[in-house]
Design a protein around this motif. Sequence first.
Motif, mmCIF file in Angstrom:
data_model
loop_
_atom_site.group_PDB
_atom_site.id
_atom_site.type_symbol
_atom_site.label_atom_id
_atom_site.label_comp_id
_atom_site.label_asym_id
_atom_site.label_seq_id
_atom_site.Cartn_x
_atom_site.Cartn_y
_atom_site.Cartn_z
ATOM 1 N N GLY A 199 -6.792 -4.623 3.638
ATOM 2 C CA GLY A 199 -7.723 -4.808 3.913
ATOM 3 C C GLY A 199 -6.555 -6.394 4.953
ATOM 4 O O GLY A 199 -7.020 -7.228 5.838
ATOM 5 N N ALA A 200 -5.343 -6.666 3.911
ATOM 6 C CA ALA A 200 -4.574 -7.522 4.297
ATOM 7 C C ALA A 200 -3.085 -6.969 5.358
ATOM 8 O O ALA A 200 -3.073 -7.732 6.100
ATOM 9 C CB ALA A 200 -4.256 -9.166 4.077
ATOM 10 N N ILE A 201 -2.751 -6.021 4.491
ATOM 11 C CA ILE A 201 -1.258 -5.600 4.922
ATOM 12 C C ILE A 201 -1.933 -3.845 4.648
ATOM 13 O O ILE A 201 -2.393 -3.467 3.711
ATOM 14 C CB ILE A 201 -0.615 -5.557 3.869
ATOM 15 N N LEU A 202 -1.487 -3.116 5.851
ATOM 16 C CA LEU A 202 -1.215 -1.571 5.539
ATOM 17 C C LEU A 202 0.473 -1.443 5.246
ATOM 18 O O LEU A 202 0.758 -2.013 6.393
ATOM 19 C CB LEU A 202 -2.097 -0.536 6.563
ATOM 20 N N ASN A 203 0.851 -0.571 4.534
ATOM 21 C CA ASN A 203 2.355 -0.655 4.524
ATOM 22 C C ASN A 203 2.439 0.638 4.205
ATOM 23 O O ASN A 203 1.794 1.869 3.105
ATOM 24 C CB ASN A 203 2.580 -1.312 2.736
ATOM 25 N N ASN A 216 -1.178 0.632 -0.308
ATOM 26 C CA ASN A 216 0.280 1.491 0.087
ATOM 27 C C ASN A 216 0.335 2.557 0.449
ATOM 28 O O ASN A 216 0.057 3.148 -0.349
ATOM 29 C CB ASN A 216 0.934 1.279 -1.309
ATOM 30 N N ASP A 217 0.559 3.078 1.687
ATOM 31 C CA ASP A 217 -0.235 4.384 2.381
ATOM 32 C C ASP A 217 1.691 4.963 1.410
ATOM 33 O O ASP A 217 2.172 5.005 1.208
ATOM 34 C CB ASP A 217 0.260 4.102 3.440
ATOM 35 N N ALA A 218 1.151 6.619 2.109
ATOM 36 C CA ALA A 218 1.958 7.461 1.232
ATOM 37 C C ALA A 218 3.204 6.954 2.352
ATOM 38 O O ALA A 218 4.098 7.042 3.298
ATOM 39 C CB ALA A 218 1.728 9.248 2.194
#
Length: 230
Positions: A182-186, A211-213
């Motif tokens: 929502g706020a951050i895709l890391n 927190n993506d792969a």
Amino acid sequence: MATGNWFRKQRSRSSDRKTIEKSPSRQAHQSTAGPLSRSLHIEQLEDRRMLAVFAVNNFLDVADLGNGLEVVPGSLRQAIELADANDEFDTIIFQDFLFDAGPGAIFLSGDDDLGGPLLLTSEEGIEIIGPGPGLVTVYAAGGDRIFLIDDGSEDVSTAVTISGITLSGGSPQGDDEDGRGGAILNRESLTLSEVTIMGSTAPGGGGGIFNDAGGFLRVERSLIQDRSEE
């Protein structure tokens, strides 16, 4: 009369000092190499790069300044774009005078070409240092997140630090990865310090942060609240 004598005495003393400094015996003494003398040599120092600092000096984002829409000079978005284009570790700060009248807010533009999420793509590392979460809030554009952190490389995990700000209102759309964070895709090595995240939603997961792969996340003295996964 007394004053004239004093000046003459000072000039005489100055002349005596100059004579002593230029005397052959003193020059000979200075040029004589003693047993403690050592030869000069050149020593190669380790490689040190200067850190680049970019300053935010307004609360604007994308605006028409007379020649159509453009990223406003001195904005947070421009500072990030300059940092992304730089091949050194970068620091972004907020000018103190921005908060002379109290807290401020940045509303991100939803323009398809220039607006949207703030993209942190540097491979050299970047830190954003805010004045404190109670002093500046970054609001997402409607239907989008606030930060996408991805240097585009699967071989490098870039160090990114965000501190001293509040993030609010992120709401990316989509059921797949487009709707995550929502706020951050890391997707990098992210540290959040003294950050408040609130009022964000993400149908794909991670109402506050996803927190993506390949991503690493460290949270210090921060608050994540009022988030949902629809």
